[in-house]
Motif scaffolding. Structure first.
Motif, PDB file in Angstrom:
ATOM      1  N   ASP A   1       0.837  -1.193   0.000  1.00 29.07           N
ATOM      2  CA  ASP A   1       0.000   0.000   0.000  1.00 29.07           C
ATOM      3  C   ASP A   1       0.875   1.248   0.000  1.00 29.07           C
ATOM      4  O   ASP A   1       1.891   1.313   0.690  1.00 29.07           O
ATOM      5  N   GLY A   2       0.448   2.220  -0.784  1.00 25.74           N
ATOM      6  CA  GLY A   2       1.204   3.465  -0.862  1.00 25.74           C
ATOM      7  C   GLY A   2       2.124   3.536  -2.061  1.00 25.74           C
ATOM      8  O   GLY A   2       2.696   4.592  -2.340  1.00 25.74           O
ATOM      9  N   LEU A   3       2.283   2.414  -2.790  1.00 20.48           N
ATOM     10  CA  LEU A   3       3.114   2.403  -3.986  1.00 20.48           C
ATOM     11  C   LEU A   3       2.253   2.128  -5.213  1.00 20.48           C
ATOM     12  O   LEU A   3       1.496   1.158  -5.244  1.00 20.48           O
ATOM     13  N   ALA A   4       2.377   2.991  -6.207  1.00 19.62           N
ATOM     14  CA  ALA A   4       1.630   2.832  -7.451  1.00 19.62           C
ATOM     15  C   ALA A   4       2.432   1.983  -8.433  1.00 19.62           C
ATOM     16  O   ALA A   4       3.614   1.704  -8.226  1.00 19.62           O
ATOM     17  N   TYR A   5       1.789   1.599  -9.521  1.00 23.44           N
ATOM     18  CA  TYR A   5       2.443   0.801 -10.565  1.00 23.44           C
ATOM     19  C   TYR A   5       2.860   1.670 -11.745  1.00 23.44           C
ATOM     20  O   TYR A   5       2.995   1.188 -12.852  1.00 23.44           O
ATOM     21  N   ASP A   6       3.091   2.961 -11.499  1.00 22.23           N
ATOM     22  CA  ASP A   6       3.512   3.846 -12.572  1.00 22.23           C
ATOM     23  C   ASP A   6       5.039   3.830 -12.697  1.00 22.23           C
ATOM     24  O   ASP A   6       5.749   3.263 -11.871  1.00 22.23           O
ATOM     25  N   LEU A   7       5.529   4.468 -13.754  1.00 24.83           N
ATOM     26  CA  LEU A   7       6.974   4.472 -13.995  1.00 24.83           C
ATOM     27  C   LEU A   7       7.728   5.172 -12.881  1.00 24.83           C
ATOM     28  O   LEU A   7       8.854   4.774 -12.542  1.00 24.83           O
ATOM     29  N   GLU A   8       7.120   6.199 -12.303  1.00 20.16           N
ATOM     30  CA  GLU A   8       7.781   6.960 -11.242  1.00 20.16           C
ATOM     31  C   GLU A   8       8.000   6.121  -9.987  1.00 20.16           C
ATOM     32  O   GLU A   8       8.820   6.478  -9.132  1.00 20.16           O
TER      33      GLU A   8
ATOM     34  N   THR B   1      -1.207  -1.684 -13.465  1.00 19.27           N
ATOM     35  CA  THR B   1      -0.165  -1.387 -14.451  1.00 19.27           C
ATOM     36  C   THR B   1      -0.782  -0.909 -15.753  1.00 19.27           C
ATOM     37  O   THR B   1      -0.321   0.062 -16.363  1.00 19.27           O
ATOM     38  N   LEU B   2      -1.838  -1.583 -16.188  1.00 16.80           N
ATOM     39  CA  LEU B   2      -2.504  -1.182 -17.431  1.00 16.80           C
ATOM     40  C   LEU B   2      -3.106   0.211 -17.285  1.00 16.80           C
ATOM     41  O   LEU B   2      -2.981   1.049 -18.187  1.00 16.80           O
TER      42      LEU B   2
END
Length: 282
Positions: free
Chosen positions: A79-86, A209-210
């Motif tokens: 939790d707290g981490l996205a699946y984006d490139l950043e 991710t998508l």
């Protein structure tokens, strides 16, 4: 240097997030000897996507094939981490630090190719081999690819395991399951087709991710490291004209055609793909 015996392991390490440090855990296989070479798979796949070429690469490289967070045997991001490139690129930097990999060579397929190029843009790698990398699409091409991926995921989730196993026993069934990403799906091993169908079905990071990829375009040159962009002539998911856009974006890149290969070319022509990776990382 003695060749490293193949080992499958996990590593956990801390990464920063808007909510403070979070622990990421990644599963990987490491084998071979030489300069380090990190292998990154595509969305919905797993590290075994690279199995046909690992043995060839390991004769000359210290090969680390990774299950990206939320895919294969790697658990979802906390939790707290996205699946984006950043988020994912710094997570891969943390992985390299945890494994003692100082600016490895990186080869990636599809999503993995995009991540490899982003790592290069951040100065984290020695070279990049990007096989049908994401991020060079038009909006219509992106929508087509994402619709296709959602359909593949829906089919994988709808089929009970006995049906998957039954289909995988025949060339016709393997074609029905995997022809979108392979040019020669009938040549795939039945157990591999079952395993990757289950990997697609169980990928906890797939939807996020998508969703994060909707706005993704790779627009920056990468002049500081050798880059090869390679595209299968029979890629049905990311059409090969996207390779021309990649060459315009990264003028110094070597653009290689992979005759007779689909979107995941490591299975269609392992010797050719291994040679392209080794030539780039030499």
């Amino acid at each position: 240097m003695a060749a490293r015996v193949a080992e499958v392991a996990e590593v956990s390490y801390s990464v920063e997030s808007p909510r403070g440090p979070r622990t990421v855990t990644v599963s990987y296989q490491r084998t071979g000897s030489g300069e380090p070479l990190l292998l990154l798979h595509g969305i919905g796949h797993h590290r075994q996507a690279w199995d046909p070429v690992v043995g060839i690469l390991a004769a000359e490289r210290d090969v680390i094939a990774v299950d990206l967070p939320g895919f294969g045997a790697s658990p979802a991001l906390p939790d707290g981490l996205a699946y984006d490139l950043e988020t994912v690129v710094p997570a891969l930097r943390g992985l390299c630090d945890a494994l003692g990999l100082e600016r490895p060579h990186v080869a990636g397929n599809s999503l993995g190719g995009l991540l490899a190029l982003e790592m290069a843009r951040e100065g984290l790698v020695r070279s990049v081999t990007a096989l049908s990398p994401a991020g060079f699409w038009s909006e219509a091409e992106r929508q087509y690819a994402f619709t296709t991926l959602r359909a593949m995921r829906g089919i994988a989730r709808a089929m009970p395991l006995p049906m998957v196993e039954r289909l995988a026993r025949s060339a016709v069934g393997r074609t029905a399951l995997t022809s979108t990403i392979y040019a020669r799906p009938g040549h795939r091993a039945p157990e591999a087709v079952v395993a990757e169908t289950l990997a697609l079905r169980g990928a906890t990071g797939f939807d996020e991710t998508l969703a994060a990829g909707r706005e993704v375009r790779f627009r920056d040159d990468v002049p500081q490291v050798p880059v090869t962009v390679a595209w299968g002539s029979r890629d049905r998911l990311l059409l090969r004209r996207q390779g021309i856009r990649a060459k315009h974006t990264i003028p110094g890149a070597r653009l290689v055609r992979l005759p007779g290969c689909g979107h995941v070319p490591m299975h269609d022509d392992p010797a050719l793909v291994a040679r392209v990776v080794l030539d780039t990382s030499s």
